[in-house]
Design a protein around this motif. Structure first.
Motif, mmCIF file in Angstrom:
data_model
loop_
_atom_site.group_PDB
_atom_site.id
_atom_site.type_symbol
_atom_site.label_atom_id
_atom_site.label_comp_id
_atom_site.label_asym_id
_atom_site.label_seq_id
_atom_site.Cartn_x
_atom_site.Cartn_y
_atom_site.Cartn_z
ATOM 1 N N MET A 94 0.820 -1.201 0.000
ATOM 2 C CA MET A 94 0.000 0.000 0.000
ATOM 3 C C MET A 94 0.857 1.254 0.000
ATOM 4 O O MET A 94 0.556 2.241 -0.687
ATOM 5 C CB MET A 94 -0.941 -0.020 1.214
ATOM 6 C CG MET A 94 -1.967 -1.145 1.162
ATOM 7 S SD MET A 94 -2.755 -1.460 2.764
ATOM 8 C CE MET A 94 -3.578 0.085 3.049
ATOM 9 N N GLN A 95 1.947 1.223 0.765
ATOM 10 C CA GLN A 95 2.833 2.387 0.830
ATOM 11 C C GLN A 95 3.519 2.626 -0.512
ATOM 12 O O GLN A 95 3.680 3.780 -0.942
ATOM 13 C CB GLN A 95 3.876 2.172 1.920
ATOM 14 C CG GLN A 95 4.668 3.419 2.272
ATOM 15 C CD GLN A 95 3.792 4.494 2.880
ATOM 16 O OE1 GLN A 95 3.154 4.272 3.899
ATOM 17 N NE2 GLN A 95 3.762 5.672 2.266
ATOM 18 N N ALA A 96 3.917 1.558 -1.193
ATOM 19 C CA ALA A 96 4.551 1.703 -2.503
ATOM 20 C C ALA A 96 3.578 2.291 -3.511
ATOM 21 O O ALA A 96 3.953 3.138 -4.343
ATOM 22 C CB ALA A 96 5.073 0.345 -2.977
ATOM 23 N N TRP A 97 2.326 1.850 -3.463
ATOM 24 C CA TRP A 97 1.308 2.421 -4.356
ATOM 25 C C TRP A 97 1.107 3.892 -4.056
ATOM 26 O O TRP A 97 1.039 4.726 -4.974
ATOM 27 C CB TRP A 97 -0.006 1.660 -4.191
ATOM 28 C CG TRP A 97 -1.121 2.233 -5.014
ATOM 29 C CD1 TRP A 97 -1.398 1.963 -6.322
ATOM 30 C CD2 TRP A 97 -2.103 3.194 -4.588
ATOM 31 N NE1 TRP A 97 -2.496 2.700 -6.745
ATOM 32 C CE2 TRP A 97 -2.934 3.460 -5.697
ATOM 33 C CE3 TRP A 97 -2.353 3.849 -3.381
ATOM 34 C CZ2 TRP A 97 -4.003 4.350 -5.637
ATOM 35 C CZ3 TRP A 97 -3.418 4.747 -3.321
ATOM 36 C CH2 TRP A 97 -4.220 4.984 -4.436
ATOM 37 N N ARG A 98 1.037 4.250 -2.772
ATOM 38 C CA ARG A 98 0.833 5.650 -2.394
ATOM 39 C C ARG A 98 1.982 6.523 -2.869
ATOM 40 O O ARG A 98 1.777 7.669 -3.314
ATOM 41 C CB ARG A 98 0.686 5.750 -0.876
ATOM 42 C CG ARG A 98 0.377 7.162 -0.368
ATOM 43 C CD ARG A 98 -0.884 7.673 -1.014
ATOM 44 N NE ARG A 98 -1.422 8.844 -0.351
ATOM 45 C CZ ARG A 98 -1.851 9.922 -1.004
ATOM 46 N NH1 ARG A 98 -1.740 9.994 -2.333
ATOM 47 N NH2 ARG A 98 -2.386 10.932 -0.356
ATOM 48 N N ALA A 99 3.193 5.998 -2.816
ATOM 49 C CA ALA A 99 4.366 6.770 -3.238
ATOM 50 C C ALA A 99 4.327 7.092 -4.729
ATOM 51 O O ALA A 99 4.915 8.095 -5.169
ATOM 52 C CB ALA A 99 5.637 5.999 -2.883
ATOM 53 N N ARG A 100 3.635 6.271 -5.502
ATOM 54 C CA ARG A 100 3.521 6.534 -6.940
ATOM 55 C C ARG A 100 2.485 7.619 -7.239
ATOM 56 O O ARG A 100 2.425 8.114 -8.358
ATOM 57 C CB ARG A 100 3.152 5.242 -7.687
ATOM 58 C CG ARG A 100 4.238 4.177 -7.650
ATOM 59 C CD ARG A 100 3.990 3.087 -8.682
ATOM 60 N NE ARG A 100 2.776 2.328 -8.417
ATOM 61 C CZ ARG A 100 2.719 1.249 -7.637
ATOM 62 N NH1 ARG A 100 3.826 0.821 -7.024
ATOM 63 N NH2 ARG A 100 1.586 0.595 -7.457
ATOM 64 N N HIS A 101 1.655 7.965 -6.247
ATOM 65 C CA HIS A 101 0.583 8.944 -6.462
ATOM 66 C C HIS A 101 0.550 9.953 -5.303
ATOM 67 O O HIS A 101 -0.462 10.093 -4.621
ATOM 68 C CB HIS A 101 -0.762 8.227 -6.579
ATOM 69 C CG HIS A 101 -0.809 7.180 -7.639
ATOM 70 N ND1 HIS A 101 -0.927 7.469 -8.981
ATOM 71 C CD2 HIS A 101 -0.718 5.829 -7.548
ATOM 72 C CE1 HIS A 101 -0.928 6.347 -9.679
ATOM 73 N NE2 HIS A 101 -0.793 5.332 -8.838
ATOM 74 N N PRO A 102 1.636 10.672 -5.107
ATOM 75 C CA PRO A 102 1.698 11.560 -3.934
ATOM 76 C C PRO A 102 0.711 12.723 -3.993
ATOM 77 O O PRO A 102 0.317 13.243 -2.940
ATOM 78 C CB PRO A 102 3.150 12.056 -3.957
ATOM 79 C CG PRO A 102 3.571 11.936 -5.389
ATOM 80 C CD PRO A 102 2.877 10.715 -5.913
ATOM 81 N N ALA A 103 0.307 13.145 -5.192
ATOM 82 C CA ALA A 103 -0.589 14.291 -5.312
ATOM 83 C C ALA A 103 -2.063 13.901 -5.228
ATOM 84 O O ALA A 103 -2.934 14.777 -5.148
ATOM 85 C CB ALA A 103 -0.327 15.026 -6.635
ATOM 86 N N LEU A 104 -2.354 12.631 -5.258
ATOM 87 C CA LEU A 104 -3.739 12.160 -5.235
ATOM 88 C C LEU A 104 -4.310 12.299 -3.825
ATOM 89 O O LEU A 104 -3.752 11.774 -2.864
ATOM 90 C CB LEU A 104 -3.792 10.701 -5.681
ATOM 91 C CG LEU A 104 -5.172 10.053 -5.836
ATOM 92 C CD1 LEU A 104 -5.973 10.723 -6.938
ATOM 93 C CD2 LEU A 104 -5.009 8.553 -6.131
#
Length: 233
Positions: A94-104
């Motif tokens: 989940m953290q890796a996915w979040r890091a790919r979309h920091p502005a979302l």
């Protein structure tokens, strides 16, 4: 057809075959009952269930973000399934996915499982709110029967519909649209479903693979909302 367009409380919404709602004027995705870590929680109890459901959920989100102009995702409750869902591998994915979309922007409307599982880690950058979360003419909720003067968009039930043809029966995830509320299907890859029996004034849209379509002969031609349209705020 990958989506069906409906108008609820004066707003145009897209019901997606990917079991979510897209609100184009807000560039917002609405997702219900993703239940991250449910399989992990079951395995912690010794139940042999499939691996890979977290990545399957994240890939499904990834596909929606790539397809639709999205600035915010609102999760309509039950983000984490249980405290046992906080396994290191689950949180790392989940953290890796979040890091790919920091502005979302991510918002979670707390549901019943969230109350037991606890809020997600702060590192995921998710804004936490309680239901009803008012946005424009809608009350974004987890529970569909919450009393409010706004039109309710909710999850919790995991609705499915038995579509019958001759001797064949299909059990498909569905959206259920009525005069005061709409229920979303469960987004999670390992969540099950509850068979619904629509009322005469409710519409049913089922999803199958990459398609979504309204169940013929079920409900009125359109849903007449019984709550007023409210100017977007």
């Amino acid at each position: 057809m990958t989506h069906s367009i409906v108008v609820l409380a004066g707003e145009t919404l897209w019901l997606l075959a990917g079991k979510a709602i897209y609100w184009p004027s807000r560039k917002m995705l609405l997702v219900a009952d993703i239940h991250f870590g449910k399989a992990t929680a079951f395995r912690s109890l010794g139940v042999p269930v499939p691996h890979g459901t977290t990545n399957e959920n994240l890939q499904a989100l990834e596909q929606l973000i790539a397809t639709f102009a999205c600035e915010e995702i609102v999760f309509l409750g039950d983000f984490l399934h249980a405290r046992a869902a906080r396994a290191p591998a689950t949180l790392a994915a989940m953290q890796a996915w979040r890091a790919r979309h920091p502005a979302l922007r991510l918002t979670l409307v707390r549901g019943n499982h969230d109350l037991h599982a606890g809020d997600p880690p702060a590192s995921l950058g998710i804004a936490m709110v309680d239901e009803p979360h008012r946005v424009g003419p809608f009350a974004l909720c987890h529970h569909p029967d919450l009393e409010t003067d706004a039109y309710v968009l909710a999850g919790h039930v995991h609705p499915v519909f038995h579509l019958r043809a001759a001797r064949e029966t299909l059990r498909l995830p569905c959206f259920l649209l009525g005069p005061r509320r709409a229920m979303l299907p469960s987004f999670g890859a390992f969540t099950g479903g509850h068979a619904i029996k629509p009322l005469p004034d409710e519409l049913v849209y089922v999803t199958a693979d990459a398609a979504i379509f309204r169940v013929p002969g079920q409900g009125p031609d359109t849903v007449e909302c019984l709550v007023p349209s409210i100017k977007n705020q």
